[in-house]
Design an enzyme around this catalytic site. Structure first.
Site, mmCIF file in Angstrom:
data_model
loop_
_atom_site.group_PDB
_atom_site.id
_atom_site.type_symbol
_atom_site.label_atom_id
_atom_site.label_comp_id
_atom_site.label_asym_id
_atom_site.label_seq_id
_atom_site.Cartn_x
_atom_site.Cartn_y
_atom_site.Cartn_z
ATOM 1 N N GLY A 77 -62.835 80.486 21.758
ATOM 2 C CA GLY A 77 -61.533 79.837 21.913
ATOM 3 C C GLY A 77 -61.116 79.046 20.706
ATOM 4 O O GLY A 77 -59.918 78.873 20.447
ATOM 5 N N THR A 100 -65.491 82.736 30.287
ATOM 6 C CA THR A 100 -64.431 82.116 31.089
ATOM 7 C C THR A 100 -64.145 83.015 32.275
ATOM 8 O O THR A 100 -64.082 84.237 32.110
ATOM 9 C CB THR A 100 -63.133 81.990 30.253
ATOM 10 O OG1 THR A 100 -63.393 81.127 29.150
ATOM 11 C CG2 THR A 100 -61.975 81.442 31.066
ATOM 12 N N ARG A 104 -64.082 68.114 22.744
ATOM 13 C CA ARG A 104 -63.541 69.433 22.400
ATOM 14 C C ARG A 104 -62.814 70.034 23.604
ATOM 15 O O ARG A 104 -63.325 70.065 24.714
ATOM 16 C CB ARG A 104 -64.680 70.358 21.974
ATOM 17 C CG ARG A 104 -64.239 71.775 21.523
ATOM 18 C CD ARG A 104 -64.362 72.807 22.606
ATOM 19 N NE ARG A 104 -64.248 74.175 22.084
ATOM 20 C CZ ARG A 104 -64.151 75.255 22.840
ATOM 21 N NH1 ARG A 104 -64.150 75.146 24.158
ATOM 22 N NH2 ARG A 104 -64.050 76.449 22.316
HETATM 23 N N1 ASP Z 1 -62.733 80.739 25.569
HETATM 24 C C1 ASP Z 1 -63.657 79.760 26.101
HETATM 25 C C2 ASP Z 1 -63.690 78.592 25.154
HETATM 26 O O1 ASP Z 1 -63.827 78.786 23.962
HETATM 27 C C3 ASP Z 1 -65.018 80.269 26.350
HETATM 28 C C4 ASP Z 1 -65.177 81.745 26.630
HETATM 29 O O2 ASP Z 1 -64.368 82.365 27.256
HETATM 30 O O3 ASP Z 1 -66.154 82.363 26.216
HETATM 31 O O4 ASP Z 1 -63.635 77.485 25.611
#
Ligand code: ASP
Length: 337
Positions: free
Chosen positions: A252, A198, A226
Site C-alpha cells: 500500500g 487485505t 503508519r
Molecule cells: N495494502 C495493505 C497495506 O499496505 C496490505 C495488503 O493488502 O497487503 O496496508
C-alpha cells in the site's frame, strides 16, 4: 459505551436516512432498479479467505438484501478469524508490538465513504468505518481518536494481541533488526517489504446497488502511526454505482501513490474489461519503475470480474466469486485471470 446511552442516540443521521430509505423503498417493492447484474447478485472477496467470507454475505444477497450488509458481514467474518494473521486482531503488529487496523466502506448509491486509519484496541474495523459513513459527515477518522469514536458508537475496547501475535513479536524483537520500513521505498530494485494482506469485498445486489469495503492490519513492522492504502478512497478500494468496483491488496505504501482502484473503475467506465482495467492500473505503477508486490481485483456492474498482479510469484493470490451459478476461487497468474 452502549449505543443506547450514546450521545448519538437521539441524533437523526442524514446518511442513515439515505441508506434506510433505500432499504425501505426496496422492502416496499418500489426501489429504483439500477441495471442489476444479468445473473442476479454477485459477491467477490480477495485472497484465500474469500470463499468463507462470500458464504457469509451470500444469504443476505440471495434474500434480496442490501450490498452494504453483505459487504460488512463478509469482512467481519475475516476480521474475527482467530488464526488469520494479516487481517483483524491477533496478527500483524507494528514496530513497537501494537496491532492497528485500517478499513473503509464505500456505498455506491450515494458515493458515500467512511473509513478508519490506525484504529487501536477495537475489533471489526470495517463496522467502525460504516459508522463513520452513516453517523457523521466525515470520511476518515484516525488513531486514538478513532478508538474514542468507536467507543462512542458502542464498540468495546479490547486488546488486539493474542498468543500468536505476541510470540511473533517477541521472536522478531529478539533479532534486534530494524523494520524494513526504514529503508526508503526503492524504485526499481532492493528488498520488498515483509508480507501483508487485505480482505476486500465488492458486491452488486439484486437492486443494482454497488458497495465495496476492505480491512487490514497493514504492513508487518510498520512505523507507529503508519496508515496504508486501505482507508483511502480510490487507493485501497473504490466503487461507482454506474460502473462497478475495484479493490487493491499488496504494498500500500507504493500503490496508494497511484489511486489504482479509482484508475481501474474509470478505465471500466471507458469500456475496458475488469481484467484489462486492473492490468492497466498495475502497469501504470510498474512503468514508473516500482518493484512491488500487489494486485487489483475488479467487478463490473454487470457481474463480469477480473484481476491482475505484480510480483507475488510464490503467493497464491486470487479471489473468490459467488453468484447464482455457484462459488469459485480464481487464481491470478502473472498474466492475469
Ligand atoms: N495494502 C495493505 C497495506 O499496505 C496490505 C495488503 O493488502 O497487503 O496496508
Amino acid at each position: 459505551m452502549n449505543p443506547e446511552n450514546s450521545p448519538q442516540k437521539n441524533l437523526v443521521s442524514r446518511r442513515s436516512l439515505i441508506i434506510g430509505a433505500a432499504a425501505a423503498s426496496i422492502a416496499a417493492g418500489n426501489a429504483t432498479v439500477r441495471a442489476a447484474p444479468a445473473n442476479g447478485p454477485v459477491i467477490v472477496t480477495s485472497w484465500e479467505f474469500g470463499p468463507g467470507a462470500n458464504d457469509q454475505g451470500w444469504p443476505i444477497l440471495a434474500d434480496g438484501g442490501l450490498a452494504i450488509d453483505a459487504v460488512e458481514k463478509a469482512i467481519n467474518y475475516v476480521e474475527l478469524l482467530p488464526d488469520e494473521f494479516w487481517v483483524g486482531y491477533g496478527g500483524v503488529y507494528n514496530e513497537v508490538g501494537e496491532t492497528t487496523l485500517d478499513a473503509m466502506m464505500m456505498w455506491g448509491p450515494t458515493h458515500d465513504v467512511g473509513a478508519v486509519g490506525c484504529l487501536k484496541r477495537v475489533k471489526r474495523a470495517v463496522s467502525v468505518a460504516r459508522k463513520v459513513m452513516e453517523e457523521t459527515q466525515h470520511t476518515l477518522i484516525v488513531g486514538d481518536d478513532a478508538t474514542r469514536f468507536a467507543a462512542r458508537m458502542g464498540f468495546q475496547e479490547t486488546s488486539l494481541s493474542n498468543e500468536t501475535s505476541i510470540k511473533a513479536w517477541e521472536e522478531w524483537q529478539a533479532k534486534n533488526e530494524p523494520s524494513d520500513a526504514w529503508d526508503p521505498e526503492p524504485i526499481g530494485g532492493g528488498e520488498k517489504p515483509d508480507g501483508h494482506d487485505t480482505v476486500g469485498t465488492m458486491v452488486v445486489d439484486v437492486h443494482g446497488n454497488v458497495c465495496v469495503g476492505c480491512s487490514t492490519n497493514g504492513r508487518l513492522h510498520k512505523i507507529p502511526g503508519r496508515v496504508g492504502d486501505s482507508p483511502i478512497a480510490g487507493a485501497g478500494a473504490y466503487c461507482d454505482n454506474d460502473v462497478g468496483a475495484a479493490i487493491a491488496t499488496g504494498n500500500g505504501d507504493v500503490m496508494m501513490r497511484f489511486l489504482p482502484t479509482y484508475h481501474t473503475v474509470e478505465l471500466m467506465r471507458a469500456g475496458a474489461s475488469p481484467e484489462e482495467a486492473a492490468r492497466a492500473a498495475i502497469d501504470r505503477i510498474l512503468a514508473k519503475g516500482y518493484h512491488f508486490d500487489g494486485g487489483i481485483i475488479a467487478l463490473a456492474k454487470d457481474g463480469r470480474h477480473g484481476a491482475a498482479k505484480a510480483g507475488w510469484a510464490d503467493e497464491n493470490f486470487g479471489y473468490a466469486v459467488r453468484n447464482q451459478a455457484g462459488s469459485e476461487y480464481i487464481p491470478v497468474g502473472a498474466n492475469g485471470t
